[in-house]
Design an enzyme around this catalytic site. Structure first.
Site, mmCIF file in Angstrom:
data_model
loop_
_atom_site.group_PDB
_atom_site.id
_atom_site.type_symbol
_atom_site.label_atom_id
_atom_site.label_comp_id
_atom_site.label_asym_id
_atom_site.label_seq_id
_atom_site.Cartn_x
_atom_site.Cartn_y
_atom_site.Cartn_z
ATOM 1 C CB SER A 179 -0.960 0.022 1.194
ATOM 2 O OG SER A 179 -0.247 0.121 2.415
ATOM 3 C CE LYS A 193 -2.601 2.540 4.119
ATOM 4 N NZ LYS A 193 -1.895 1.415 4.780
#
Length: 217
Positions: free
Chosen positions: A136, A173
């Protein structure tokens, strides 16, 4: 609880080969001359090898703790250690697990070992290391199996890459703070942003300050 042996988290070796030494010298000279690291094509040209071979040498130097880079910052490589430096110039950072595991991985008593990083990179900050799981964050040059060094802090600026805890699940993230909303942005178009709901248990655990590439040897 019995503590795991520190050697599990250490790089396999820190000795430097002749080829790696040449690459380190060229990197250092280029950064001194231009203020930024060369591209892999430029480094390869200086060494008389292909860009792919130059990239492999840099990955090996990263794994051994001689160079470091900032995630998703072009040409951010910097030399943080020279072969003449001893382990006295290195600092051990606890390896606390895989980033997609639950909160128990972040407890010191569950330390899986240690990772050696340059002391001047960590400074006096409290840091820990995590292994990346998944893709990701691949566009931030953080790939499956890479190790991130994280500075413990509860606050972070908009746009910084953080380790966050959402309802007992940890993730890495990019933090997005806009219009009063909190989102965690992946660096891969296959994945959608994570919208933090008002009733979510959300905490920033730390900021990613360095990425150590997975050994491909």
């Amino acid at each position: 609880m019995k503590r795991a042996k520190p050697s599990r988290g250490r790089p396999r070796q820190t000795e430097i080969t002749e080829g790696q030494s040449r690459a380190l010298d060229e990197l250092s000279a280029a950064i001194d001359r231009h203020g930024i690291a060369p591209t892999m094509t430029e480094l390869g040209d200086r060494l008389g090898i292909s860009a792919a071979s130059a990239h492999q040498l840099v990955l090996q130097l990263e794994r051994k703790g001689y160079v470091a880079r900032q995630p998703r910052k072009a040409r951010s490589l910097r030399v943080v250690r020279r072969p003449s430096q001893t382990l006295a110039s290195m600092t051990s950072v606890p390896m606390l697990g895989v980033v997609k595991a639950g909160p128990a991985m972040l407890a010191e008593e569950n330390c899986l070992g240690e990772v050696m990083v340059a002391s001047d990179l960590v400074g006096r900050s409290q840091c820990f290391a995590l292994s990346i799981s998944g893709d990701s964050m691949k566009d931030a040059d953080m790939r499956d199996g890479d190790i991130v060094i994280v500075r413990r802090q509860q606050l972070a600026e908009n746009g910084e890459i953080v380790v966050a805890l959402i309802d007992d699940e940890a993730t890495v993230k990019r933090l997005d703070l806009n219009d009063g909303a909190i989102r965690l942005l992946p660096e891969n178009r296959k994945y959608k942003p994570i919208e933090i709901q008002p009733d979510s248990d959300f905490r920033v655990l730390g900021k990613v300050i360095c990425v150590t590439k997975k050994s491909e040897s």
